[in-house]
Design an enzyme around this catalytic site. Structure first.
Site, PDB file in Angstrom:
ATOM      1  N   TYR A  28       0.847  -1.205   0.000  1.00  0.00           N
ATOM      2  CA  TYR A  28       0.000   0.000   0.000  1.00  0.00           C
ATOM      3  C   TYR A  28       0.881   1.254   0.000  1.00  0.00           C
ATOM      4  O   TYR A  28       0.659   2.173  -0.793  1.00  0.00           O
ATOM      5  CB  TYR A  28      -0.904  -0.022   1.227  1.00  0.00           C
ATOM      6  CG  TYR A  28      -1.717   1.230   1.450  1.00  0.00           C
ATOM      7  CD1 TYR A  28      -2.950   1.408   0.826  1.00  0.00           C
ATOM      8  CD2 TYR A  28      -1.263   2.226   2.324  1.00  0.00           C
ATOM      9  CE1 TYR A  28      -3.697   2.550   1.047  1.00  0.00           C
ATOM     10  CE2 TYR A  28      -2.013   3.375   2.544  1.00  0.00           C
ATOM     11  CZ  TYR A  28      -3.227   3.529   1.908  1.00  0.00           C
ATOM     12  OH  TYR A  28      -3.984   4.657   2.129  1.00  0.00           O
ATOM     13  N   PRO A  46      -3.261  12.250   3.471  1.00  0.00           N
ATOM     14  CA  PRO A  46      -3.815  12.197   4.824  1.00  0.00           C
ATOM     15  C   PRO A  46      -3.001  11.271   5.732  1.00  0.00           C
ATOM     16  O   PRO A  46      -2.393  10.301   5.282  1.00  0.00           O
ATOM     17  CB  PRO A  46      -5.226  11.615   4.615  1.00  0.00           C
ATOM     18  CG  PRO A  46      -5.493  11.777   3.155  1.00  0.00           C
ATOM     19  CD  PRO A  46      -4.170  11.685   2.480  1.00  0.00           C
TER      20      PRO A  46
END
Length: 224
Positions: free
Chosen positions: A154, A184
């Site tokens: 990821y 984020p």
């Protein structure tokens, strides 16, 4: 009559994507709520119409399939008009140590998070270049900048999104198109729920490392 500003937001049926869709709609944008879950996408689109009085449509798309992304773009433009902004928000993850992960998991995470972002950008760029205007914003992650335990692949895909966006921004600036990423930190979404399932200790440690001493809410990310 003013031409409507049309934005397409992927993974917009819930979480950060839904918050972004609401923020755009509140600013008067027509919004295409794109998601693999068409029922949920239609529900969010209905909320946008009822709450903000804007045009909105739920669109089914699997961004891992470039043909699906191209078809979605054509559907959006037929329903709402030319796309002025793309928000690449859709993403997936499987939380576990890298040595326990499988090649099938790697392939799916890369296909959605990296190839999917690339494919969506390609699907909207011809029209944006022709109109000499456009805005592309990709939701990457702080994991793509500093890494994240249990999220090796990821993190790699999000790092790729950052690098891809920097390069694309250089190439399309001459056409009046900007390309940016938002990274984020830990945000209260279904994905962060996976972190809690993987390790309560890791989840608890996330907030302690944040100066505000709390994780983000989807609505915190949307204004960016």
């Amino acid at each position: 009559m003013t031409t409507p500003r049309v934005a397409i937001v992927t993974g917009a049926a819930r979480g950060i994507g839904a918050a972004i869709a609401h923020a755009l709609a509140a600013d008067g944008w027509s919004v295409a709520v794109c998601d693999m879950n068409l029922v949920a996408a239609n529900e969010t689109a209905a909320e946008l119409r009822a709450t903000h009085g804007v045009a909105a449509a739920g669109i089914a798309v699997d961004i891992a399939d470039t043909a699906s992304s191209r078809a979605a773009v054509a559907e959006v433009e037929a329903a709402l008009g030319p796309i002025a902004a793309l928000v690449n928000n859709a993403g997936i993850d499987v939380i576990k140590p890298f040595v326990d992960s499988t090649e099938d998991e790697w392939d799916r995470i890369i296909a959605v998070n990296l190839k999917g972002t690339i494919g969506c950008c390609r699907a909207v760029l011809d029209g944006m270049i022709e109109r000499n205007a456009g805005r592309i914003v990709s939701i990457a992650s702080d994991a793509g900048r500093v890494g994240s335990s249990g999220e090796a692949v990821y993190s790699a895909t999000k790092g790729g999104v950052i690098s891809f966006s920097k390069t694309l921004a250089r190439e399309v600036a001459r056409y009046g198109i900007t390309v940016n990423t938002v990274c984020p930190g830990p945000t209260e979404t279904a994905l962060l729920g996976q972190v809690a399932e993987y390790s309560e200790k890791l989840y608890a440690g996330l907030a302690k490392a944040i100066p505000l001493r709390r994780t983000a809410q989807p609505g915190d990310i949307a204004p960016a």
